[in-house]
Motif scaffolding. Structure first.
Motif, PDB file in Angstrom:
ATOM      1  N   ALA A  87      -2.006  17.780   3.542  1.00  0.00           N
ATOM      2  CA  ALA A  87      -3.240  17.027   3.717  1.00  0.00           C
ATOM      3  C   ALA A  87      -4.104  17.096   2.449  1.00  0.00           C
ATOM      4  CB  ALA A  87      -4.020  17.572   4.911  1.00  0.00           C
ATOM      5  N   GLY A  88      -4.780  16.011   2.167  1.00  0.00           N
ATOM      6  CA  GLY A  88      -5.724  15.996   1.051  1.00  0.00           C
ATOM      7  C   GLY A  88      -5.133  15.561  -0.270  1.00  0.00           C
ATOM      8  N   ILE A  89      -3.822  15.300  -0.340  1.00  0.00           N
ATOM      9  CA  ILE A  89      -3.201  14.854  -1.588  1.00  0.00           C
ATOM     10  C   ILE A  89      -3.139  13.326  -1.576  1.00  0.00           C
ATOM     11  CG2 ILE A  89      -1.161  14.919  -3.063  1.00  0.00           C
ATOM     12  CD1 ILE A  89      -0.478  17.619  -1.935  1.00  0.00           C
ATOM     13  N   GLU A  90      -3.927  12.734  -2.417  1.00  0.00           N
ATOM     14  CA  GLU A  90      -3.995  11.278  -2.489  1.00  0.00           C
ATOM     15  C   GLU A  90      -3.063  10.755  -3.578  1.00  0.00           C
ATOM     16  OE1 GLU A  90      -5.645   9.425  -0.408  1.00  0.00           O
ATOM     17  OE2 GLU A  90      -6.430  11.190   0.649  1.00  0.00           O
ATOM     18  N   PRO A  91      -2.613   9.501  -3.467  1.00  0.00           N
ATOM     19  CA  PRO A  91      -1.770   8.938  -4.524  1.00  0.00           C
ATOM     20  C   PRO A  91      -2.534   8.861  -5.829  1.00  0.00           C
ATOM     21  CG  PRO A  91      -2.451   7.234  -2.978  1.00  0.00           C
ATOM     22  CD  PRO A  91      -2.846   8.541  -2.379  1.00  0.00           C
ATOM     23  N   PRO A  92      -1.887   9.141  -6.948  1.00  0.00           N
ATOM     24  CA  PRO A  92      -2.565   9.074  -8.241  1.00  0.00           C
ATOM     25  C   PRO A  92      -2.971   7.632  -8.555  1.00  0.00           C
ATOM     26  CG  PRO A  92      -0.211   9.292  -8.552  1.00  0.00           C
ATOM     27  CD  PRO A  92      -0.457   9.474  -7.089  1.00  0.00           C
ATOM     28  N   PRO A  93      -3.938   7.464  -9.443  1.00  0.00           N
ATOM     29  CA  PRO A  93      -4.429   6.109  -9.742  1.00  0.00           C
ATOM     30  C   PRO A  93      -3.351   5.140 -10.198  1.00  0.00           C
ATOM     31  CG  PRO A  93      -5.944   7.757 -10.613  1.00  0.00           C
ATOM     32  CD  PRO A  93      -4.733   8.498 -10.123  1.00  0.00           C
ATOM     33  N   THR A 120       0.841  -1.194   0.000  1.00  0.00           N
ATOM     34  CA  THR A 120       0.000   0.000   0.000  1.00  0.00           C
ATOM     35  C   THR A 120       0.880   1.250   0.000  1.00  0.00           C
ATOM     36  OG1 THR A 120      -1.709  -1.164   1.249  1.00  0.00           O
ATOM     37  CG2 THR A 120      -1.792   1.260   1.244  1.00  0.00           C
ATOM     38  N   ALA A 144      -1.724   4.150  -6.771  1.00  0.00           N
ATOM     39  CA  ALA A 144      -2.654   3.465  -5.867  1.00  0.00           C
ATOM     40  C   ALA A 144      -3.092   2.117  -6.441  1.00  0.00           C
ATOM     41  CB  ALA A 144      -3.870   4.345  -5.608  1.00  0.00           C
ATOM     42  N   GLU A 200       2.645   4.594   0.858  1.00  0.00           N
ATOM     43  CA  GLU A 200       2.822   5.280   2.132  1.00  0.00           C
ATOM     44  C   GLU A 200       3.189   6.738   1.865  1.00  0.00           C
ATOM     45  OE1 GLU A 200       5.819   3.108   4.173  1.00  0.00           O
ATOM     46  OE2 GLU A 200       4.599   1.292   4.402  1.00  0.00           O
ATOM     47  N   PRO A 201       2.391   7.688   2.317  1.00  0.00           N
ATOM     48  CA  PRO A 201       2.647   9.097   2.008  1.00  0.00           C
ATOM     49  C   PRO A 201       3.872   9.638   2.725  1.00  0.00           C
ATOM     50  CG  PRO A 201       0.844   8.901   3.570  1.00  0.00           C
ATOM     51  CD  PRO A 201       1.181   7.502   3.143  1.00  0.00           C
TER      52      PRO A 201
END
Length: 223
Positions: free
Chosen positions: A199-205, A190, A208, A192-193
């Motif tokens: 905050a609020g920046i998710e891994p790109p598709p 998975t 992920a 790991e940031p």
């Protein structure tokens, strides 16, 4: 067919040898780390490095300060994928299943700006498909500090082992011991940031979506 030379001729366990270029590209596609064998100041040195490749060349990345990437003389680049253990009835017959490629030749330093970006894109996309278009591209200063070698795939040896123990028909079969193979299954974890990530920046598709996917897939060569 891969060309046969004194260095690439399969002498031991010939049945594991492969001569189809597609097998070479499949091994390179499945691997993640190459080992560069060079002679530096009269002494052998084997250096792990990331790489990228197309149908004609393998690209090796490093710093301009790296002695191993000086691009002088012949080298041997090896890519190996470990697929599992072969557990026989006798210790002598134990082994491993693997996919491997050895590439020989004289690499050249990539200096043309277009070819340098091309090689770096292949290297980046090999490690993390989709990342070249997602992340910031190298600056002129960063490119100046980067050394990229290109080695032709013209002289290469490929071997693949994917079998079971060889002692099933011999005297040791009567020992009543278990024998078989133990596959090695590696997968991406998975994401790991970075602890400093806002905050609020998710891994790109494309990142992920790799969680749980095979680390060394058996996939077709690049188009």
């Amino acid at each position: 067919m891969l060309s046969e030379t004194p260095r690439t001729r399969h002498r031991r366990i010939k049945e594991n040898g492969r001569t189809d270029p597609a097998d070479l590209h499949a091994v390179l596609a499945a691997g993640q780390v190459a080992h560069l064998g060079v002679v530096v100041d009269g002494h052998p040195m084997v250096v792990p490095t990331v790489y990228g490749h197309d149908h004609e060349r393998i690209f090796l990345h490093g710093s301009v300060a790296s002695r191993s990437l000086a691009g002088r003389g012949e080298v041997c680049v090896t890519v190996t994928v470990f697929d599992g253990l072969v557990l026989a009835r006798s210790v002598f017959e134990h082994g491993v299943n693997y996919r491997s490629a050895m590439i020989y030749g004289v690499p050249r330093a990539v200096t043309d700006p277009g070819d340098l970006l091309y090689g770096l894109r292949l290297l980046t996309e090999h490690a993390a498909p989709g990342q070249w278009d997602y992340a910031r591209r190298p600056s002129k200063k960063e490119l100046a500090a980067t050394r990229l070698l290109a080695l032709p795939l013209a002289e290469a040896s490929v071997k693949i082992s994917d079998g079971f123990p060889d002692d099933g028909d011999g005297p040791d079969a009567a020992l009543g011991l278990w024998a078989g193979r133990l596959p090695a299954v590696a997968a991406w974890g998975t994401p790991e940031p970075d602890p400093r990530l806002a905050a609020g920046i998710e891994p790109p598709p494309h990142i992920a979506g790799r969680a749980g996917a095979a680390l060394h897939p058996r996939r077709p060569p690049p188009g």
